[in-house]
Design a protein around this motif. Structure first.
Motif, PDB file in Angstrom:
ATOM      1  N   ARG A 145      -8.951  -2.237   3.986  1.00 47.66           N
ATOM      2  CA  ARG A 145      -8.509  -1.162   4.865  1.00 47.66           C
ATOM      3  C   ARG A 145      -7.300  -0.486   4.229  1.00 47.66           C
ATOM      4  O   ARG A 145      -6.598  -1.074   3.407  1.00 47.66           O
ATOM      5  CB  ARG A 145      -8.164  -1.681   6.249  1.00 47.66           C
ATOM      6  N   GLU A 146      -7.094   0.765   4.603  1.00 46.36           N
ATOM      7  CA  GLU A 146      -5.962   1.526   4.070  1.00 46.36           C
ATOM      8  C   GLU A 146      -4.651   1.031   4.680  1.00 46.36           C
ATOM      9  O   GLU A 146      -4.596   0.680   5.865  1.00 46.36           O
ATOM     10  CB  GLU A 146      -6.128   3.019   4.384  1.00 46.36           C
ATOM     11  N   LEU A 147      -3.592   0.999   3.889  1.00 40.81           N
ATOM     12  CA  LEU A 147      -2.259   0.703   4.385  1.00 40.81           C
ATOM     13  C   LEU A 147      -1.647   1.985   4.939  1.00 40.81           C
ATOM     14  O   LEU A 147      -1.814   3.062   4.354  1.00 40.81           O
ATOM     15  CB  LEU A 147      -1.362   0.166   3.274  1.00 40.81           C
TER      16      LEU A 147
ATOM     17  N   ASN B 189       0.252 -10.999  -2.621  1.00 38.58           N
ATOM     18  CA  ASN B 189      -0.673 -11.787  -1.810  1.00 38.58           C
ATOM     19  C   ASN B 189      -0.145 -11.867  -0.386  1.00 38.58           C
ATOM     20  O   ASN B 189       1.048 -12.083  -0.182  1.00 38.58           O
ATOM     21  CB  ASN B 189      -0.830 -13.198  -2.362  1.00 38.58           C
ATOM     22  N   VAL B 190      -1.054 -11.713   0.581  1.00 36.29           N
ATOM     23  CA  VAL B 190      -0.722 -11.840   2.000  1.00 36.29           C
ATOM     24  C   VAL B 190      -1.801 -12.718   2.618  1.00 36.29           C
ATOM     25  O   VAL B 190      -2.861 -12.223   2.999  1.00 36.29           O
ATOM     26  CB  VAL B 190      -0.686 -10.458   2.698  1.00 36.29           C
ATOM     27  N   GLY B 191      -1.568 -14.023   2.673  1.00 36.63           N
ATOM     28  CA  GLY B 191      -2.584 -14.940   3.195  1.00 36.63           C
ATOM     29  C   GLY B 191      -3.850 -14.864   2.372  1.00 36.63           C
ATOM     30  O   GLY B 191      -3.840 -15.086   1.169  1.00 36.63           O
ATOM     31  N   ASN B 192      -4.957 -14.520   3.034  1.00 28.23           N
ATOM     32  CA  ASN B 192      -6.232 -14.406   2.318  1.00 28.23           C
ATOM     33  C   ASN B 192      -6.519 -12.956   1.927  1.00 28.23           C
ATOM     34  O   ASN B 192      -7.671 -12.558   1.797  1.00 28.23           O
ATOM     35  CB  ASN B 192      -7.376 -14.965   3.161  1.00 28.23           C
ATOM     36  N   ALA B 193      -5.463 -12.179   1.731  1.00 28.89           N
ATOM     37  CA  ALA B 193      -5.619 -10.768   1.362  1.00 28.89           C
ATOM     38  C   ALA B 193      -4.657 -10.412   0.231  1.00 28.89           C
ATOM     39  O   ALA B 193      -3.704 -11.135  -0.053  1.00 28.89           O
ATOM     40  CB  ALA B 193      -5.355  -9.881   2.568  1.00 28.89           C
ATOM     41  N   ILE B 194      -4.943  -9.291  -0.390  1.00 27.85           N
ATOM     42  CA  ILE B 194      -4.058  -8.727  -1.415  1.00 27.85           C
ATOM     43  C   ILE B 194      -3.717  -7.301  -0.988  1.00 27.85           C
ATOM     44  O   ILE B 194      -4.617  -6.495  -0.732  1.00 27.85           O
ATOM     45  CB  ILE B 194      -4.735  -8.701  -2.797  1.00 27.85           C
ATOM     46  N   ASP B 195      -2.417  -7.023  -0.882  1.00 32.58           N
ATOM     47  CA  ASP B 195      -1.966  -5.651  -0.676  1.00 32.58           C
ATOM     48  C   ASP B 195      -1.732  -5.023  -2.041  1.00 32.58           C
ATOM     49  O   ASP B 195      -1.112  -5.650  -2.909  1.00 32.58           O
ATOM     50  CB  ASP B 195      -0.656  -5.596   0.120  1.00 32.58           C
ATOM     51  N   SER B 196      -2.230  -3.821  -2.234  1.00 29.25           N
ATOM     52  CA  SER B 196      -1.993  -3.123  -3.502  1.00 29.25           C
ATOM     53  C   SER B 196      -1.709  -1.658  -3.213  1.00 29.25           C
ATOM     54  O   SER B 196      -2.277  -1.065  -2.294  1.00 29.25           O
ATOM     55  CB  SER B 196      -3.183  -3.256  -4.444  1.00 29.25           C
ATOM     56  N   ILE B 197      -0.796  -1.114  -3.987  1.00 29.61           N
ATOM     57  CA  ILE B 197      -0.415   0.294  -3.864  1.00 29.61           C
ATOM     58  C   ILE B 197      -0.488   0.910  -5.255  1.00 29.61           C
ATOM     59  O   ILE B 197      -0.025   0.323  -6.236  1.00 29.61           O
ATOM     60  CB  ILE B 197       1.007   0.449  -3.306  1.00 29.61           C
ATOM     61  N   ILE B 198      -1.085   2.090  -5.319  1.00 30.76           N
ATOM     62  CA  ILE B 198      -1.165   2.854  -6.561  1.00 30.76           C
ATOM     63  C   ILE B 198      -0.423   4.169  -6.351  1.00 30.76           C
ATOM     64  O   ILE B 198      -0.674   4.885  -5.376  1.00 30.76           O
ATOM     65  CB  ILE B 198      -2.635   3.159  -6.950  1.00 30.76           C
ATOM     66  N   VAL B 199       0.478   4.470  -7.261  1.00 34.42           N
ATOM     67  CA  VAL B 199       1.238   5.715  -7.232  1.00 34.42           C
ATOM     68  C   VAL B 199       0.871   6.513  -8.473  1.00 34.42           C
ATOM     69  O   VAL B 199       0.962   6.007  -9.583  1.00 34.42           O
ATOM     70  CB  VAL B 199       2.762   5.452  -7.222  1.00 34.42           C
ATOM     71  N   ILE B 200       0.461   7.733  -8.273  1.00 30.08           N
ATOM     72  CA  ILE B 200       0.210   8.666  -9.376  1.00 30.08           C
ATOM     73  C   ILE B 200       1.342   9.685  -9.341  1.00 30.08           C
ATOM     74  O   ILE B 200       1.725  10.160  -8.267  1.00 30.08           O
ATOM     75  CB  ILE B 200      -1.145   9.396  -9.203  1.00 30.08           C
ATOM     76  N   GLY B 201       1.873  10.029 -10.495  1.00 28.19           N
ATOM     77  CA  GLY B 201       2.965  10.987 -10.499  1.00 28.19           C
ATOM     78  C   GLY B 201       3.329  11.439 -11.892  1.00 28.19           C
ATOM     79  O   GLY B 201       2.588  11.234 -12.851  1.00 28.19           O
TER      80      GLY B 201
ATOM     81  N   LYS C  17       0.738  11.316  -5.516  1.00 30.01           N
ATOM     82  CA  LYS C  17      -0.256  10.662  -4.676  1.00 30.01           C
ATOM     83  C   LYS C  17       0.109   9.190  -4.546  1.00 30.01           C
ATOM     84  O   LYS C  17       0.440   8.543  -5.538  1.00 30.01           O
ATOM     85  CB  LYS C  17      -1.647  10.801  -5.294  1.00 30.01           C
ATOM     86  N   VAL C  18       0.080   8.675  -3.316  1.00 28.43           N
ATOM     87  CA  VAL C  18       0.345   7.262  -3.056  1.00 28.43           C
ATOM     88  C   VAL C  18      -0.770   6.741  -2.166  1.00 28.43           C
ATOM     89  O   VAL C  18      -1.036   7.302  -1.104  1.00 28.43           O
ATOM     90  CB  VAL C  18       1.713   7.052  -2.354  1.00 28.43           C
ATOM     91  N   THR C  19      -1.462   5.691  -2.608  1.00 22.60           N
ATOM     92  CA  THR C  19      -2.496   5.078  -1.793  1.00 22.60           C
ATOM     93  C   THR C  19      -2.272   3.575  -1.749  1.00 22.60           C
ATOM     94  O   THR C  19      -1.790   2.987  -2.716  1.00 22.60           O
ATOM     95  CB  THR C  19      -3.914   5.349  -2.355  1.00 22.60           C
ATOM     96  N   GLY C  20      -2.601   2.983  -0.610  1.00 20.56           N
ATOM     97  CA  GLY C  20      -2.441   1.545  -0.466  1.00 20.56           C
ATOM     98  C   GLY C  20      -3.621   0.931   0.264  1.00 20.56           C
ATOM     99  O   GLY C  20      -4.200   1.572   1.149  1.00 20.56           O
ATOM    100  N   LYS C  21      -3.966  -0.299  -0.113  1.00 19.08           N
ATOM    101  CA  LYS C  21      -5.080  -1.008   0.512  1.00 19.08           C
ATOM    102  C   LYS C  21      -4.717  -2.454   0.726  1.00 19.08           C
ATOM    103  O   LYS C  21      -3.988  -3.042  -0.062  1.00 19.08           O
ATOM    104  CB  LYS C  21      -6.335  -0.963  -0.372  1.00 19.08           C
ATOM    105  N   ARG C  22      -5.250  -3.013   1.790  1.00 19.28           N
ATOM    106  CA  ARG C  22      -5.255  -4.466   1.989  1.00 19.28           C
ATOM    107  C   ARG C  22      -6.695  -4.902   1.813  1.00 19.28           C
ATOM    108  O   ARG C  22      -7.571  -4.470   2.550  1.00 19.28           O
ATOM    109  CB  ARG C  22      -4.741  -4.841   3.359  1.00 19.28           C
ATOM    110  N   THR C  23      -6.924  -5.738   0.821  1.00 18.40           N
ATOM    111  CA  THR C  23      -8.259  -6.241   0.547  1.00 18.40           C
ATOM    112  C   THR C  23      -8.330  -7.692   1.015  1.00 18.40           C
ATOM    113  O   THR C  23      -7.544  -8.530   0.570  1.00 18.40           O
ATOM    114  CB  THR C  23      -8.574  -6.158  -0.958  1.00 18.40           C
ATOM    115  N   PHE C  24      -9.246  -7.945   1.926  1.00 14.16           N
ATOM    116  CA  PHE C  24      -9.437  -9.279   2.476  1.00 14.16           C
ATOM    117  C   PHE C  24     -10.481 -10.012   1.642  1.00 14.16           C
ATOM    118  O   PHE C  24     -11.550  -9.477   1.360  1.00 14.16           O
ATOM    119  CB  PHE C  24      -9.914  -9.200   3.932  1.00 14.16           C
TER     120      PHE C  24
END
Length: 122
Positions: free
Chosen positions: A6-8, A78-90, A112-119
């Motif tokens: 899901r998107e952060l 790492n967040v429990g059984n998930a990974i938060d990741s953020i990508i910044v383009i600039g 551009k800034v995008t973030g996801k939590r991948t379970f």
């Protein structure tokens, strides 16, 4: 192993910037990417972010950035059984650090800034 994501939201992105100490800065020249771990500072500016990195004034990242201002920054944790990741383009620029004679400040303005939590399901 399966995964879904899901998107952060903006608050989650800012919270992550406040919790992580390091990111990965990617620069590129002539289709040759170069990624290096960096400590950082940031601040919100308008609809985006400004990131600051300290660096020696020589080396591959300085050489590449002086010829190509496009950059990518990656953050993860790492967040429990998930990974938060953020990508910044600039775009980045180099300017002299007033406190150091052999160091410079790298400034990156986000486009551009995008973030996801991948379970992760095992």
């Amino acid at each position: 192993m399966r995964s879904n994501s899901r998107e952060l939201n903006l608050n989650e992105i800012i919270n992550m910037f406040n919790k992580v100490q390091y990111c990965r800065l990617a620069v590129c020249e002539n289709n040759q990417p170069y990624v290096v771990p960096m400590s950082f500072r940031y601040k919100c500016e308008g609809n985006g972010f400004k990131f600051l990195f300290n660096s020696l004034n020589e080396g591959v990242k300085i050489k590449f950035l002086s010829r190509n201002s496009k950059v990518c920054i990656e953050f993860d944790r790492n967040v429990g059984n998930a990974i938060d990741s953020i990508i910044v383009i600039g775009s980045g620029r180099i300017f002299n650090d007033p406190c150091g004679d052999r160091s410079v400040i790298l400034e990156v303005i986000s486009s551009k800034v995008t973030g996801k939590r991948t379970f992760l399901e095992i």
